[in-house]
Design an enzyme around this catalytic site. Structure first.
Site, PDB file in Angstrom:
ATOM      1  N   GLU A 143     -76.445 -22.985  46.125  1.00  0.00           N
ATOM      2  CA  GLU A 143     -77.285 -22.455  47.212  1.00  0.00           C
ATOM      3  C   GLU A 143     -78.220 -21.347  46.742  1.00  0.00           C
ATOM      4  O   GLU A 143     -78.525 -20.418  47.476  1.00  0.00           O
ATOM      5  CB  GLU A 143     -76.416 -21.954  48.386  1.00  0.00           C
ATOM      6  CG  GLU A 143     -75.472 -22.989  48.958  1.00  0.00           C
ATOM      7  CD  GLU A 143     -76.164 -24.295  49.305  1.00  0.00           C
ATOM      8  OE1 GLU A 143     -77.368 -24.282  49.597  1.00  0.00           O
ATOM      9  OE2 GLU A 143     -75.483 -25.331  49.277  1.00  0.00           O
ATOM     10  N   GLY A 144     -78.674 -21.460  45.530  1.00  0.00           N
ATOM     11  CA  GLY A 144     -79.617 -20.498  44.971  1.00  0.00           C
ATOM     12  C   GLY A 144     -78.901 -19.477  44.111  1.00  0.00           C
ATOM     13  O   GLY A 144     -78.070 -18.705  44.601  1.00  0.00           O
TER      14      GLY A 144
END
Length: 593
Positions: free
Chosen positions: A442-443
């Site tokens: 998620e980054g």
């Protein structure tokens, strides 16, 4: 193995005493969220996480999920499906979802303690329902009415789960490079063709259908990220009237063999002309996907908190039981052959580091959740906009800091066990391995830092920062002259002032050299995180006054430790920020070898 008991007392303190959520919920019209309901949710979530999920944590790590190449099916570890069925029967999948789609309509804030408990009890299991919430949010905000009717109800009921299909073998962060294609069909649907990797819960045996939200490009798509569209593409075809049909032309190609979260299924997903439906406007898929990603990023931050809490509980228990040597100032337990290691300053350093970062992070996460409730339910548009701006600013801080601290905390906890922490028996090495992924999916931390420094600060004229600094100043003015809080108010104000100054300095340098944004971003992110927690520790001390004496003492002494031992980390980050980009960029890439 490691054990877990949900920290209900501290969560109650955070919600009721520090944040005053009951009054907030009443003001927002969420009148059903009374103190009794809040406490009932916490107690039942604690029971479920502690008795159903926690015992499966080691099972999932030892056995993992199994992929059958001949059928492309995935079998989850023993007990996982039964636990999921209990989760659905308990109504947990719809706790905070809209009633018109079958949810209970409780505040978003109440979902945060539930998710923390689930992640602490069994992180790998928690990944299966995690992205369903993001899929619900994307469809709720961007889907057509029929898509909402057909897909939201089974997702909210937990009969189906959702995924987020972004990454491809050749592109992760730079989604403009993606190759997955969407060809229009005569019936208004699209044929999706391409390969996605690292897809959490892309295939499993927990539910009858899986709803994939897939990024792809239409034939007339412009190049780059402006040409990306979003499609809802279920495992089994779903007609516009909700009828479930034949198996769609998509399948899991393999699952990854990972360092941790071994029961969480990380899939290669192959789409071979699979039927999908456009979500939102053509070429506007990133806007819809960011709705999912922001939800998921806050959720992953909670994974760091949950792992930190579980690690702390086990390290604390062991440190109280393990007898080794004597205190440097003389025997503290003369009736025993040696003192427990908790009397040693270095063990206390590790325990207090975990405690201060975890309890401070819990308030940061809960505050962000209250802002989401305000953004969704406040009557005043200006108040909604303010809350949205502030939570957008806090999201990269929450995701990155809470997960990086999760790694630090699980390693400190393992260290408290000494050599016993490194072996399988005590379960600490699993927590350390599981924590490692949280800073990546998620980054990554670097992406969160660029998001904070670039989009959330430079591009917005520091709008979110200004709002948070105003909160700090309002708190400082409220307690000006309060001798009981003076030791926290002045350093907090000083840090807030330097935070604003550092921001101006970076933006001024960036006007001359864009590399300054990237060079400062990592240290700016952590500088921000440490100041945010300093604010919440000052708030905690103020809220604990007049409460149980042990609680008030524990909060004050932990806050003192945080201000004395953790907050000074900002000095190094400030020095790094001020050193500029030259030290990073001067060396020619050919000379790295």
């Amino acid at each position: 193995m490691s054990s877990y008991t949900a920290p209900v007392a501290d969560i109650r303190f955070a919600l009721h005493d520090v944040l005053g959520v009951e009054a907030l919920f009443q003001r927002l019209g969420l009148s059903e969220a009374t103190a009794d309901i809040i406490d009932a949710v916490l107690e039942e979530a604690a029971r479920f996480s502690g008795t159903v999920l926690a015992p499966l944590n080691s099972v999932g790590d030892e056995i993992g999920s199994v992929f059958d190449k001949s059928t492309a099916a995935v079998t989850t570890p023993p007990g996982f499906k039964q636990a999921y069925d209990q989760f659905v029967e308990g109504g947990w999948t719809g706790l905070t979802a809209a009633p018109e789609f079958g949810g209970q309509g409780l505040p978003h804030t109440l979902g945060v303690p539930l998710n923390e408990m689930v992640n602490a009890a069994n992180l790998a299991w928690g990944n299966f329902p995690l992205l369903s919430h993001g899929a619900v949010e994307a469809l709720k905000h961007h889907g057509e009415a029929w898509q909402q009717e057909v897909f939201l109800k089974p997702l909210i009921e937990g009969r189906w789960t959702g995924t987020m299909c972004l990454t491809e073998p050749h592109c992760g962060t730079d989604l403009g490079l993606l190759k997955t294609r969407a060809e229009p069909n005569a019936d208004g649907s699209y044929s999706i063709t391409g390969t996605k990797i690292f897809i959490t819960a892309g295939e499993h045996d927990l539910t009858d259908n899986i709803v994939h939200l897939v990024l792809a490009k239409l034939p007339d798509a412009p190049p780059g990220p402006k040409g990306i569209s979003l499609f809802v593409t279920p495992k089994f075809k779903v007609a516009r009237d909700g009828t479930v049909g034949e198996r769609n032309a998509l399948a899991c190609g393999s699952i990854e063999h990972k360092m941790g979260i071994k029961a969480s299924v990380t899939c290669v997903m192959n789409f071979d002309g699979a039927q999908g439906y456009l979500v939102g406007q053509p070429h506007k898929g990133l806007q819809a996907m960011f709705t999912m990603m922001n939800t998921a990023r806050l959720g992953v931050g909670l994974q760091g908190i949950g792992l930190s809490e579980r690690a702390y509980q086990n390290a604390l228990r062991y440190s109280r039981e393990r007898l080794q040597s004597r205190s440097l100032s003389g025997a503290k337990f003369p009736d025993k052959p040696a003192d427990p290691i908790i009397v040693q300053p270095d063990v206390r350093r590790m325990l207090l580091t975990i405690k201060s970062l975890t309890e401070g992070s819990r308030l940061l996460a809960l505050h962000a959740a209250t802002l989401i409730d305000v953004a969704h339910h406040a009557q005043d548009p200006a108040e909604r906009e303010r809350a949205d701006t502030l939570v957008s600013f806090l999201t990269p801080i929450s995701k990155a800091c809470q997960t990086e601290w999760g790694i630090e905390n699980t390693y400190h906890a393992l260290q408290c066990f000494g050599g016993h922490g490194y072996i399988h028996e005590h379960g600490m090495e699993q927590l350390a391995r599981d924590a490692r992924i949280t800073t990546l999916y998620e980054g990554t931390t670097g992406i969160q830092a660029l998001d904070l420094m670039g989009r959330k600060t430079a591009a917005s004229q520091a709008a979110g920062l200004k709002l948070f600094l105003a909160e700090i100043e309002a708190f400082a003015r409220e307690h000006e002259g309060d001798a009981d809080l003076a030791e926290f108010i002045k350093p907090l104000r000083d840090q807030a002032s330097e935070w604003a100054m550092l921001t101006r300095e970076v933006l001024e340098r960036a006007a001359r050299d864009p590399e300054e944004i990237g060079a400062a971003s990592y240290d700016y992110l952590f500088y921000s995180g440490y100041v945010v927690l300093a604010y919440w520790w000052a708030r905690s001390v103020a809220a604990a006054r007049g409460k149980d004496t042990n609680l008030a003492t524990a909060k004050r002494e932990t806050a003192r430790f945080y201000y004395a031992r953790i907050l000074p980390r900002t000095m190094a980050h400030a020095a790094h920020i001020r050193s500029g980009a030259k030290a990073l960029m001067a060396l020619d890439e050919a000379l790295f070898g």
